[in-house]
Scaffold this active site. Sequence first.
Site, PDB file in Angstrom:
ATOM      1  N   CYS A 172      81.851 101.673  -8.822  1.00 46.73           N
ATOM      2  CA  CYS A 172      82.779 100.611  -8.459  1.00 46.73           C
ATOM      3  C   CYS A 172      82.672 100.371  -6.956  1.00 46.73           C
ATOM      4  O   CYS A 172      82.296 101.266  -6.190  1.00 46.73           O
ATOM      5  CB  CYS A 172      84.201 100.995  -8.851  1.00 46.73           C
ATOM      6  SG  CYS A 172      85.315  99.586  -9.011  1.00 46.73           S
ATOM      7  N   GLU A 385      86.714  97.702 -15.413  1.00 48.19           N
ATOM      8  CA  GLU A 385      86.842  96.422 -14.708  1.00 48.19           C
ATOM      9  C   GLU A 385      87.916  95.543 -15.344  1.00 48.19           C
ATOM     10  O   GLU A 385      88.673  94.870 -14.643  1.00 48.19           O
ATOM     11  CB  GLU A 385      85.495  95.693 -14.689  1.00 48.19           C
ATOM     12  CG  GLU A 385      84.374  96.451 -13.992  1.00 48.19           C
ATOM     13  CD  GLU A 385      84.743  96.887 -12.584  1.00 48.19           C
ATOM     14  OE1 GLU A 385      85.512  96.188 -11.907  1.00 48.19           O
ATOM     15  OE2 GLU A 385      84.267  97.960 -12.159  1.00 48.19           O
TER      16      GLU A 385
END
Length: 749
Positions: A172, A385
């Site tokens: 990420c 996400e």
Amino acid sequence: MGLLRLVFLLSWAASAGGLYGNPLNKYIRHYEGLSYNVDSLHQKHQRAKRAVSQEDQFVHLDFQAHGRQFNLRMKKDTSLFSPDFKLEVGGETVNYDTSHIYTGQLFGEQGTLSHGSVVDGKSKGLLKPLKAHSYVEPSERFFKDQAVPFHSVMYHEDDIKYPHKYGSEGGCADSSVFKRMKEYQMSVQEEPEKHDHKEDHEDSGPVILRKKRAAQAEKNTCQLFIQTDHLFYKRYGETREAVIAQISSHVKAIDTIYQSTDFSGIRNISFMVKRIRINVTSDEKDPTNPFRFPNIGVEKFLELNSEQNHDDYCLAYVFTDRDFDDGVLGLAWVGAPSGSSGGICERNKLYSDGKKKSLNTGIITVQNYGSHVPPKVSHITFAHEVGHNFGSPHDSGNECTPGEAKNLGFKENGNFIMYARTTSGDKLNNNKFSICSVRNISQVLDKKENSCFVESGQPICGNGLVEPGEQCDCGYSDQCKDECCYDANQPENLKCTLKPGKQCSPSQGPCCTTDCTFKRASENCREESDCAKMGTCNGNSAQCPPSEPRENLTECNRATQVCIKGQCSGSICERYDLEECTCGSTDEKDDKELCHVCCMEKMKPHTCASTGSEAWKAYFKGKTITLQPGSPCNEFKGYCDVFMRCRLVDADGPLARLKKAIFNPELYENIAEWIVAHWWAVLLMGIALIMLMAGFIKICSVHTPSSNPKLPPPKPLPGTLKRRRPPQTTQQPSRQRPRENYQMGHMRH
């Protein structure tokens, strides 16, 4: 020979991991080859596609691997695609049949689950067991230029070694990226839409004790728009079937995770694909394709997706096969209940850079540092996400990052989905949301869920209602008091099914005992009513059989109606071969009589009279039967109140009439016409008004005090009262002493 893409999601107890003598790549340390008959499976799929009977709709696939026999039974799964699903390939909309998507289980093994797609012949897939997950993929994905004696490979999750050494935020984006994104979200130039759905969460259901959204209880599905770029298309063999199979497996993975999570009373959150756009290899040269360039950074890639208008969707994602910097596997805008734009249901808005963007977006890549990540890592990345879109930042603190704990008992359970770095997916917590994430997501869902979520149209396990496809439904684990039924927190193909050896469940109906057996025949299961006799069980079903109806024309509803075929639906007039009519307003009828039940002879409206009138005394013995409060009366011009008086309905109340009188356009048109015709009168009135104001100012100015010392003092108005001073006395102390007492408020002794 065509290809079969089979994506499995199985639950089985196996112990074949740990043998590392046959590595597949740097992530997968051991695999086995599969070589079942692809022609036979393709024929079964074609037969199931055309099947009408329930049995023929199943596809059977049997193969042996990892020391055991697999007997799959799969059925077409349409739950992942909306009824108006739209597919675009190479810029053109094509008709596409999603019947190749399947869901099933291992024959004879409760709690197992398979999900996949069957297209022409060979297998690719994911196996997700109770104790050891396994995956199946096409062999050409790993042996592109090699001849191998098998068409598919199968491997356990225990044989997957995914490194976590790539960067502090591997998987990420780092905190600086999220900081810039947050600042941009706050720069919206348009007022964010306000959603207040507090009232939707107040009601509690009568079946099971849980929060319910009364107004829109089934709006629990987030519709997705998923695009794939030309690199993703190349990665999966340049076939749209393989690409859709990948999308299907990702959506099914997050659907399973989110449906099994209780977001502070908001449950059964699911996902459905509404639209897919596949960019093929020829789109690499299309100037209208925003994703055509090979070297695009992760932030820019997300921005390109956000520059499109996605108002028709809950979320919009792009799948790619790009190796982003710092090992980033995905990026998405973080949602918030209020104060900033972004996340689920966000609308296209104008921002500080002068561009309109949709921030209900995210991106996913399947490549990391030059290698393709295992499917389970990609699935968890997608769930991660989407968790950002739903309002959850990265987990922090000891409570929500147990993988960082010094205590080995907590550490070995691993971190949760929203941990900042990519997880391997094989730990207990890797497929769950932390309590921190649940709190954040529930706040966003409470504010935004009803603004763009839709009804799924699918049965919801856990709502206490036995729907098609469910054997029973006793709610969730914290609500289920049923020893006969698996609750909604159990594995996918176990929940809402009867436990082994149980005959029935009380959730199926009142004719099942708490011991999971049918009640004896003749036991009461339904109270008698005006039009039906008492219901009794039949001894072989959990449901209460229909009650025997009473005779037609039996009086019901306080003798104002009669029974027709077991329903209180006829008028009391029918009992005497009359027709019901509406008592109209005449000079002889007061507002009370208008609320009487009135009857007439068939086809003779002039005979309409109250049941208490002399005309029908022979039938009703002079008894007046009244309408129910709220019933229409006086030929639908009013309604009956609780005092059985007919209240006329005035559609325009006093405020409405006043508003129409003031803002009536005809009034202003008449005034305008009068002014045009009598302009001289308007002119005279204007001059008179000016003279009146000038005279008023002139007269009052001489009496108005001024601070200008050069002006004369103001003249007193005639008849003005003047203040008279008290007469002067020589006793000065006696005059001032009371004044001092009054001013200081002191008492003197």
